[in-house]
Design a protein around this motif. Structure first.
Motif, PDB file in Angstrom:
ATOM      1  N   GLN A  92       0.781  -1.179  -0.081  1.00 41.75           N
ATOM      2  CA  GLN A  92       0.009  -0.077  -0.023  1.00 41.75           C
ATOM      3  C   GLN A  92       0.849   1.089   0.090  1.00 41.75           C
ATOM      4  N   CYS A  93       0.523   2.106  -1.032  1.00 42.32           N
ATOM      5  CA  CYS A  93       1.298   3.351  -1.006  1.00 42.32           C
ATOM      6  C   CYS A  93       0.998   4.496  -0.068  1.00 42.32           C
ATOM      7  N   ASP A  94       1.941   5.067   0.529  1.00 44.79           N
ATOM      8  CA  ASP A  94       2.018   6.363   1.408  1.00 44.79           C
ATOM      9  C   ASP A  94       1.658   7.356   0.478  1.00 44.79           C
ATOM     10  N   ASP A  95       0.298   7.615   0.175  1.00 43.57           N
ATOM     11  CA  ASP A  95      -0.137   8.513  -0.761  1.00 43.57           C
ATOM     12  C   ASP A  95      -0.642   9.865  -0.137  1.00 43.57           C
ATOM     13  N   GLY A  96      -1.153  10.804  -1.078  1.00 44.17           N
ATOM     14  CA  GLY A  96      -1.839  11.887  -0.695  1.00 44.17           C
ATOM     15  C   GLY A  96      -0.584  13.342  -0.655  1.00 44.17           C
ATOM     16  N   ILE A  97      -1.225  14.428  -0.658  1.00 41.05           N
ATOM     17  CA  ILE A  97      -0.353  15.586  -0.825  1.00 41.05           C
ATOM     18  C   ILE A  97       0.888  15.566  -0.128  1.00 41.05           C
ATOM     19  N   ASP A  98       0.912  15.150   1.405  1.00 38.99           N
ATOM     20  CA  ASP A  98       1.907  15.067   2.239  1.00 38.99           C
ATOM     21  C   ASP A  98       2.719  13.596   2.247  1.00 38.99           C
ATOM     22  N   GLY A  99       2.137  12.710   1.223  1.00 36.56           N
ATOM     23  CA  GLY A  99       2.763  11.352   1.471  1.00 36.56           C
ATOM     24  C   GLY A  99       4.092  11.394   0.832  1.00 36.56           C
ATOM     25  N   SER A 100       4.693  10.410   1.205  1.00 36.91           N
ATOM     26  CA  SER A 100       6.047  10.054   0.892  1.00 36.91           C
ATOM     27  C   SER A 100       6.314   9.083  -0.340  1.00 36.91           C
ATOM     28  N   GLY A 101       5.105   8.580  -0.556  1.00 35.31           N
ATOM     29  CA  GLY A 101       5.411   7.471  -1.866  1.00 35.31           C
ATOM     30  C   GLY A 101       5.719   6.134  -1.293  1.00 35.31           C
ATOM     31  N   SER A 102       6.142   6.144  -0.180  1.00 33.53           N
ATOM     32  CA  SER A 102       6.766   4.660   0.247  1.00 33.53           C
ATOM     33  C   SER A 102       5.969   3.562   0.192  1.00 33.53           C
ATOM     34  N   CYS A 103       6.328   2.570   0.053  1.00 31.58           N
ATOM     35  CA  CYS A 103       5.559   1.282   0.164  1.00 31.58           C
ATOM     36  C   CYS A 103       5.413   0.484   1.414  1.00 31.58           C
ATOM     37  N   PHE A 104       4.196   0.293   1.875  1.00 30.21           N
ATOM     38  CA  PHE A 104       3.883  -0.550   3.037  1.00 30.21           C
ATOM     39  C   PHE A 104       3.469  -2.063   2.746  1.00 30.21           C
ATOM     40  N   CYS A 105       4.347  -2.888   2.631  1.00 26.28           N
ATOM     41  CA  CYS A 105       4.382  -4.196   2.345  1.00 26.28           C
ATOM     42  C   CYS A 105       3.178  -4.991   3.110  1.00 26.28           C
ATOM     43  N   SER A 106       2.423  -5.672   2.281  1.00 19.98           N
ATOM     44  CA  SER A 106       1.603  -6.904   2.968  1.00 19.98           C
ATOM     45  C   SER A 106       2.343  -8.101   3.639  1.00 19.98           C
ATOM     46  N   GLU A 107       1.791  -8.615   4.654  1.00 19.84           N
ATOM     47  CA  GLU A 107       2.522  -9.966   5.145  1.00 19.84           C
ATOM     48  C   GLU A 107       3.055 -10.779   4.206  1.00 19.84           C
ATOM     49  N   GLY A 108       4.226 -11.041   4.148  1.00 23.33           N
ATOM     50  CA  GLY A 108       5.036 -12.086   3.374  1.00 23.33           C
ATOM     51  C   GLY A 108       5.600 -11.595   2.224  1.00 23.33           C
ATOM     52  N   TRP A 109       5.623 -10.235   2.356  1.00 23.01           N
ATOM     53  CA  TRP A 109       6.244  -9.587   0.947  1.00 23.01           C
ATOM     54  C   TRP A 109       7.296  -8.401   1.597  1.00 23.01           C
ATOM     55  N   THR A 110       8.119  -8.374   0.521  1.00 24.74           N
ATOM     56  CA  THR A 110       9.391  -7.392   1.045  1.00 24.74           C
ATOM     57  C   THR A 110       9.930  -6.716  -0.133  1.00 24.74           C
ATOM     58  N   GLY A 111      10.938  -5.636  -0.012  1.00 26.99           N
ATOM     59  CA  GLY A 111      11.319  -4.939  -1.114  1.00 26.99           C
ATOM     60  C   GLY A 111      10.835  -3.528  -1.325  1.00 26.99           C
ATOM     61  N   GLY A 112      11.417  -2.778  -1.985  1.00 25.44           N
ATOM     62  CA  GLY A 112      11.247  -1.170  -2.128  1.00 25.44           C
ATOM     63  C   GLY A 112       9.725  -1.147  -2.604  1.00 25.44           C
ATOM     64  N   LEU A 113       9.465  -2.081  -3.346  1.00 26.61           N
ATOM     65  CA  LEU A 113       8.291  -1.810  -4.285  1.00 26.61           C
ATOM     66  C   LEU A 113       7.171  -2.984  -3.964  1.00 26.61           C
ATOM     67  N   CYS A 114       7.518  -3.531  -2.771  1.00 25.66           N
ATOM     68  CA  CYS A 114       6.758  -5.135  -2.170  1.00 25.66           C
ATOM     69  C   CYS A 114       7.002  -5.910  -3.396  1.00 25.66           C
ATOM     70  N   GLU A 115       7.887  -6.124  -4.020  1.00 27.14           N
ATOM     71  CA  GLU A 115       7.979  -7.101  -5.164  1.00 27.14           C
ATOM     72  C   GLU A 115       8.626  -8.481  -5.005  1.00 27.14           C
ATOM     73  N   THR A 116       9.013  -8.527  -3.657  1.00 26.70           N
ATOM     74  CA  THR A 116       9.846  -9.733  -3.478  1.00 26.70           C
ATOM     75  C   THR A 116       9.035 -10.731  -2.429  1.00 26.70           C
ATOM     76  N   LYS A 117       8.718 -11.998  -2.515  1.00 28.48           N
ATOM     77  CA  LYS A 117       8.012 -12.747  -1.544  1.00 28.48           C
ATOM     78  C   LYS A 117       9.041 -13.394  -0.660  1.00 28.48           C
ATOM     79  N   LEU A 118       8.634 -13.103   0.845  1.00 34.48           N
ATOM     80  CA  LEU A 118       9.415 -13.674   1.886  1.00 34.48           C
ATOM     81  C   LEU A 118       9.391 -15.344   1.990  1.00 34.48           C
ATOM     82  N   ALA A 119      10.645 -15.822   2.156  1.00 34.92           N
ATOM     83  CA  ALA A 119      10.586 -17.244   2.422  1.00 34.92           C
ATOM     84  C   ALA A 119      10.284 -17.552   4.099  1.00 34.92           C
ATOM     85  N   PRO A 120      10.166 -18.564   4.330  1.00 36.94           N
ATOM     86  CA  PRO A 120      10.052 -19.109   5.723  1.00 36.94           C
ATOM     87  C   PRO A 120      11.044 -18.530   6.730  1.00 36.94           C
ATOM     88  N   ASP A 121      11.052 -18.056   7.791  1.00 31.93           N
ATOM     89  CA  ASP A 121      12.037 -17.611   8.623  1.00 31.93           C
ATOM     90  C   ASP A 121      12.974 -18.775   9.218  1.00 31.93           C
TER      91      ASP A 121
END
Length: 1370
Positions: free
Chosen positions: A965-994
């Motif tokens: 989910q993007c940190d949007d809006g006029i005051d937003g930074s555009g950063s990505c808040f990844c869903s559970e199990g995903w990582t990366g700057g754009l939430c493009e990488t699926k996490l493996a088991p820990d």
């Protein structure tokens, strides 16, 4: 004191240094508390001077009294005697000890004893035949302000313990620590706990601006020395060094000085840490000052550079160096290493002695239980001794008198065996101490146990009783430290351990302390809030008298009997007791004559007064210092600047008093009248002019013309609507309107609309001044719309109108029936909008007559730019079958201006300044809806928001994947808040088991597990080595050569990658560097006086320098100017060599401490450090060496070694009485100057004649100091010939480094200004030879010599140099 008598008197006065050394409060005690007989300055009659307690040393120093106070300054003449200064205070034996440190309590108690005990006591002590015994006890106490077994004074002195900022834990059981009051801290409560406070109560704000506050109570709130930020100086760090201009003054300042302005002059000022006049600056060594840099007397002061010191408490003392107290290791948790069954005794600062308790034996560190029954049955009867399991000696007493007598008879005929009682038992029979077992003396005191003990309990401070089971009379509480304050005789205190200190008053007394009389037999008294005689009480209404103590501008409200509330009236502010009115109610008087008279005679006086008022905000002095400019209510600008901490207005007037609060603002007092403009250049507009004439005169010609064209002047001149407040747009505001809008406005057809616009600029029935506009909020115009007024947030004092669409730029434009303001915009009534009507061409079909029968009649305003009222019509007359006629018509149509819409031409969303927020296009025009068509990424009625998944000021699209989910809006930074199990700057990488979360991912317990995808990496933790799956602790002692320790140290493993380096015996250091312990040098003067003459004093310079012959050498050119070659040569020039590492080690151990790098032997560079410092050696101690090899061309200072010689000081007495045989009063007028030749200046077997000796001495009463001897200065000698001073010139390159160079008769003066009792000495490089004598006078001189010899042998000298120093080195 008979000091004002006729005399003659001789007075010995202590120096300031001597008084300073009595820091325990004894001097103040003697001066204030002790009787006059204890005054320590005493006087002696001149005739009895020789009878006093005087002694002398081998070097001629006189000591006084039993204390041996040395005589420092002698023979200060007074009218009734003479004064001598001594370095000490003479204490009469009758008042020693000085301080009242012991306050022991002696008690005598008569007790009744049993008959059996009485018989035993009578037999042993032969007492009288009585069943009573008188017991005497002495309880040891320290006086208030003293602590410990030795009753030492508390820090700060016993008169003011803890400097009256805390409570000293005093008493014989106290440890002298200070329990600081709120707001104070430090060992002696000498520092404010708040780093930004100072003052006696630590409640004053520090005045330090750009530095660290000196938060001591008496610091005056200045900055700590050397704490100013870069570029700031001064006690408050509020001054900036101003570089000099091109006049060259900087070139004359010392290298350690800077050039600064002082008024209109430039001066040179030494940098912090240096002292001098700016042209000559020398480093300040605060350790040599009387204050020792603020270090405690029990601390070592180390100069850490110019003007800075490091204070380190001496061994056995603890603290911050500024205040040091004794270390009592017995109070530590370890008890100094003493055994649990040992007593820990403090025998000095940091020193203890461990003594095993009774019943135990050992060295105090280890104590073993003693079984006394193992040796001769413990000295007991064969049937009466056994040892318990706990080591307690149990005695079974035989109460038969016959057995006692048999025991006594044995004691008379034979020696008794020595034995000891167990702890808690006393006397020969080991009686039990008062109290319970293991709770002797109720744990509130110490029992005097043992065979020689008397079983009495020495109670702790405050406790009392046989077993210390209760408090002393007048004390209460569990610790018996609280004191009752009842007046003795007037009441009884509820004291004791369970008491609360309350006073129970006797009959006739009352009050908390029973200090007030109860009024005879009457015991009735009214409670608080009531008044009367006790039998009759009436409520007290405080508001009935004197307004209840409230301000005259406040309302007193009755709350309850004896209580009231004070509230300031409306338009006043304050706490009710002090109420301040509005600014107009405050009395203001001018501090000095001002040029105000010319303003009184014109209409500009209101401008002058309003120039002193700022509206919209209440600005305190701190606020004014943070801003540059404001707009006064007159409309003119005020500029602010700060110079040397003082606030100036317009760089002229300064604020002398500030922040006087009033109900509606704040008042500041200034020293000058503020002038808004030059009245000579200001055109005066008469207030009698009407609106149009005044508008023309003020420069608002367009608005003036429109008022006339629309016939609104008849409205203005109607008295029913007067007075008026008008807002005149500037001519520039009219000129910037679109041409189409001006055409529409100025059209005669729209005169009614133009009138409506102009009425929206006019307010009837009010003449409002500018200061009241912001508080008006809304005023209704003659058109019917409301005008809003707001303070400008971007410019203090500025005023905006019409929802901030326009700004007032000129104020208080007076005309005959009102007041006007100049504004920078043409106001638009909301329901009129902005019309931009104009011509529009359209094509019509039909007959030709339709084209020529147009109903439109074009009329033009005189302001129109169009001059031809008709435009050509194109008629197509060619007729064809199936075709129709067409014609083009130009018509005047209703149109809205750009960014206006609808039938009323309202402005689009976002306003005129930013329609659609400048991020969209408005649907404008007469048929428009006013809706904004937002650009890509924007939304909202005025395109003021970002669409979903867009961010920032430009509403940039986010790049996040669907897994975030993007940190949007006029005051937003555009950063990505990844869903559970995903990582990366754009939430493009699926996490493996820990994997690392279970069993550390298979890694060792001392390894860190990291995971990248499904790959696990194991890395050994710091201090361990291995592949991650197997990690072992690193043993530096094995991995490195001796663990990196010195070759003369032992390496001890302390943990993973940790070790401790300990120097071997006979070596000292931190283990990394171990230096061989220095063998202290032996004073060679102890052996045969060092080879000196028996009449000379020997001083071993090598022994007394405490640096083992090592000295620091710096060239005249300055710091770090020598490479290795030049450093070696410089040491040789001093008769020395570069110091070796071993020699540097010896010097460091003997006390050498310098944070200056210098060359050493074997091409090393380093410096000696004795005290750890981050800046010097990175907290290491020893010889800090630079990494080798060192570049030999690099420049440093040097450390040289030289075996110093022996200094021989001879004391000679040279008689010159034969020269003065005709002078009766020569004793009082024989001060002279003596030029002494140095031993090295004599040739072999060279002697001086009597004439030569006279040639070295000046005439009587002729003392010449070195500084006063200028070039060609003449000194007349006793011989009658002149001595001439020569001062050779010095080159510019030698001016700063060369010592003064002067010659007398071509002999160089080597040392000067050596004081003697009757003159002054100067050392010269060789003897002076007297000019040849005349033969005729030979006989006279010979005769005079004989007389001189006779008087020398038979009479004491009246003239003698008591001190003559000759230096000789062997």
């Amino acid at each position: 004191m008979p000091l004002r008598g006729a005399g003659p008197l001789t007075v010995f006065v202590p120096t300031n240094k001597a008084v300073d050394r009595f820091r325990d409060g004894s001097v103040l005690y003697m001066l204030t508390d002790v009787s006059a007989s204890c005054i320590f300055i005493f006087s002696l009659n001149y005739e009895a001077l020789n009878a006093s307690g005087f002694s002398g040393s081998s070097v001629g120093i006189i000591f006084l009294g039993e204390q041996g106070a040395p005589l420092e300054v002698k023979d200060i003449i007074a009218s009734n005697g003479i004064i001598h200064l001594i370095d000490g205070i003479l204490i009469p034996p009758s008042i020693v000890p000085i301080l009242p440190h012991r306050c022991d309590l002696h008690e005598s108690t008569i007790i009744q004893v049993s008959f059996k005990s009485w018989i035993l006591v009578r037999i042993l002590h032969r007492v009288q035949n009585k069943l009573f015994s008188n017991w005497h006890t002495a309880t040891h106490y320290c006086c208030k302000g003293f602590y410990g077994p030795d009753c030492k004074p508390c820090l700060g002195g016993f008169k003011h313990p803890c400097y009256d900022k805390g409570t000293c834990v005093d008493g014989i059981q106290g440890n002298g620590t200070c329990q600081c009051s709120h707001g104070f801290e430090g060992i002696a409560c000498h520092i404010c706990s708040d780093p930004k406070k100072h003052g006696d109560n630590c409640d004053e704000e520090c005045r330090c601006v750009h530095g660290v506050c000196d938060n001591r109570p008496g610091s005056m709130g200045v900055c700590r020395r050397g704490s100013c930020l870069k570029g700031y100086t001064g006690d408050l760090c509020d001054k900036m060094a101003t570089p000099c201009n091109s006049d060259g003054v900087f070139e004359h300042c010392h290298i350690n000085a800077y050039c600064s302005y002082s008024g209109t002059n430039t001066i040179c000022v030494c940098k912090p840490g240096y002292e001098g006049d700016g042209h000559s600056c020398t480093p300040i060594n605060l350790c040599l000052k009387p204050s020792r840099g603020g270090c405690d007397s029990n601390a070592h002061c180390v100069s850490a550079g110019p003007g800075t010191v490091s204070c380190v408490c001496n061994e056995g003392w603890t603290g911050d160096g500024m205040a040091c107290i004794e270390m009592n290791n017995c109070l530590l948790e370890s008890r100094g290493g003493c055994h649990t069954n040992a007593e820990c005794l403090s025998i000095g600062p940091g020193q203890i002695e461990c003594i095993c308790k009774k019943g135990f034996m050992g060295d105090g560190k280890v104590c073993d239980l003693v079984n006394p029954c193992l040796t001769n049955n413990g000295g007991c009867h064969d049937l009466v001794c056994e040892i318990s399991k706990k080591g307690v000696l149990i005695k079974h007493f035989i109460h038969s008198i016959s057995n006692i007598k048999s025991l006594l008879s044995k004691a008379v005929t034979s020696d008794l065996q020595d034995h000891s009682c167990c702890p808690g038992y006393y006397g020969h029979e080991c009686f039990k101490c008062p109290g319970k077992t293991d709770n002797w003396c109720s744990n509130n005191g110490k029992c005097q146990d043992g065979v020689l003990g008397n079983g009495e309990c020495l109670c702790n401070e405050g406790f009392h009783g046989t077993a210390c089971e209760t408090c002393q009379p007048g004390r209460y509480g569990r610790d018996c430290k609280s004191e009752c304050h009842c007046v003795q005789g007037n009441g009884r205190c509820l004291d004791g351990i369970d008491g609360n200190g309350k006073c129970i008053c006797y009959k006739g007394w009352k009050g908390v302390n029973c200090s007030a009389e109860a009024g005879g037999t009457s015991v009735c008294s009214c409670v608080a809030g009531y008044r009367g005689n006790g039998t009759y009480c009436k409520e007290i209404n405080l508001c009935e008298n004197n307004n209840g103590g409230c301000s005259i501008h406040a309302m007193c409200k009755y709350i309850s009997p004896g209580e009231r509330n004070c509230t300031c009236f409306f338009s006043y502010r304050g706490d009710g007791f002090n109420c301040a009115g509005s600014v107009s109610r405050v009395s203001i008087s001018l501090a000095a004559p001002t040029p105000i008279e010319p303003w009184k005679n014109t209409s500009h006086i209101t401008h002058l007064l309003r120039y002193h008022i700022v509206g919209c905000e209440e600005l305190l002095l701190s606020d004014l210092k943070s801003i540059d400019r404001v707009v006064a209510t007159s409309g003119h600008v005020l500029k602010f600047s700060v110079k040397e901490g003082v606030l100036y207005i317009n760089d002229d007037a300064k604020i002398v008093a500030s922040d006087q609060l009033a109900a509606n603002g704040v008042i500041h007092y200034i020293d000058k009248i503020l002038i808004p403009y030059d009245m000579k250049k200001k055109t005066s507009v008469p207030q009698s002019l009407n609106a149009t004439a005044a508008a023309n005169a003020y420069g608002y010609t367009k608005f003036s013309q429109l008022l006339q064209d629309t016939n609104l002047m008849t409205l203005v001149e109607n008295s029913l609507f007067q007075p008026f407040t008008m807002f005149w747009p500037t001519d520039a505001a009219f000129n910037q309107l679109p041409e189409e809008r001006k055409t529409w406005l100025y059209s005669p057809d729209h005169q009614d609309k133009l009138q409506a616009y102009l009425k929206a600029h006019m307010i009837r029935d009010f003449s409002v001044v500018a200061v009241n506009l912001p508080s008006s909020l809304f005023l209704r115009t003659m058109y019917g719309t409301s005008l809003s007024f707001n303070c400008d947030k971007n410019e203090i004092g500025g005023i905006l109108i019409d929802n901030n669409n326009a700004k007032i730029i000129e104020r208080h434009l007076r005309f005959d029936v009102g007041i006007a303001y100049g504004i920078d915009q043409f106001l638009e009534p909301p329901n009129l909008g902005a019309r931009c009507d104009g011509f529009q061409q359209r094509t019509i079909s039909g007959t030709t007559s339709e084209c020529f029968m147009s109903p439109y009649i074009l009329r033009y305003s005189p302001y129109s730019n169009y001059h031809n009222p008709f435009r050509s019509l194109s008629v197509y007359n060619r007729l064809k079958m199936g075709c129709s006629r067409q014609c083009n018509k130009t018509e005047w149509t209703f149109q809205c201006c750009k960014n206006h819409y609808g039938g009323s031409c309202q402005v689009c969303h976002g306003g005129l300044e930013a329609p659609c927020g400048l991020h969209g296009d408005c649907d404008d025009g007469t048929a428009g809806t006013g809706l904004c068509r937002c650009h890509n990424g924007f939304k909202g009625s005025a395109c003021e928001l970002c669409m979903r998944n867009h961010y920032g000021a430009n509403c940039t699209a986010c790049n996040c994947t669907v897994n975030g989910q993007c940190d949007d809006g006029i005051d937003g930074s555009g950063s990505c808040f990844c869903s559970e199990g995903w990582t990366g700057g754009l939430c493009e990488t699926k996490l493996a088991p820990d994997f690392c979360s279970e069993s550390n991912g298979g890694c060792h317990q001392h390894a860190d597990c990291t995971q990248a995808g499904i790959n696990v990496t194991c890395t050994c933790q710091q201090g361990h080595s291995g592949d991650g799956t197997d990690c072992s602790p690193i043993d530096r002692c094995m991995m490195e050569q001796n663990g990196g320790c010195s070759d003369f140290a032992s390496c001890i493993f302390k943990g993973p990658n940790e070790r401790d380096c300990q120097c071997l015996p006979e070596y000292v250091g931190d283990g990394i560097q171990c230096l061989q312990k220095v063998v202290p040098p032996v004073d060679r003067c102890l052996d045969n006086n060092g080879g000196c003459d028996a009449q000379a004093t020997c001083k071993d310079l090598h022994f007394h320098t405490n640096t083992a012959g090592v000295f620091h050498l710096r060239p005249p050119a300055g710091r770090y100017k020598m490479n290795f070659t030049t450093a070696e040569a410089a040491c040789q020039a001093e008769g020395a060599t570069l110091a070796t590492f071993s020699q540097m080690s010896d010097a460091q151990q003997l006390g050498m401490h310098l944070c200056v790098a210098g060359w050493m032997d074997e091409k090393k560079v380093g410096y000696p450090i004795r005290f750890p410092s981050v800046k010097c050696g990175d907290n290491r101690v020893g010889i800090i060496l630079y990494k080798e090899p060192v570049d030999l061309s690099t420049t440093y200072d040097a450390y040289c070694y030289r075996m110093r010689g022996i200094n021989t000081t001879l004391f000679m007495y040279i008689s010159f009485l034969p020269l003065m045989q005709n002078s009766q009063n020569f004793t009082n007028s024989s001060f002279a100057t003596l030029f002494v030749p140095h031993n090295d200046g004599f040739l072999s077997n060279e002697t001086l004649s009597w004439r030569d000796m006279e040639y070295h001495i000046s005439t009587n009463n002729s003392v010449h100091f070195f500084e006063n001897m200028t070039h060609n200065f003449i000194i007349q000698s006793r011989l009658g010939y002149n001595l001439t001073i020569l001062v050779p010139p010095i080159s510019n390159s030698q001016r700063d480094t060369s010592k003064p160079h002067k010659l007398i008769n071509k002999r160089k003066i080597l040392d000067w200004n050596i004081p003697a009792t009757n003159g002054i000495l100067h050392i010269i490089e060789g003897p002076l030879k007297a000019p040849p004598q005349i033969v005729i006078l030979g006989f006279i001189i010979l005769l005079g010599g004989g007389i001189a010899y006779y008087l020398f042998k038979h009479k004491n000298d009246a003239f003698r140099f008591q001190y003559f120093k000759v230096n000789a080195h062997y």
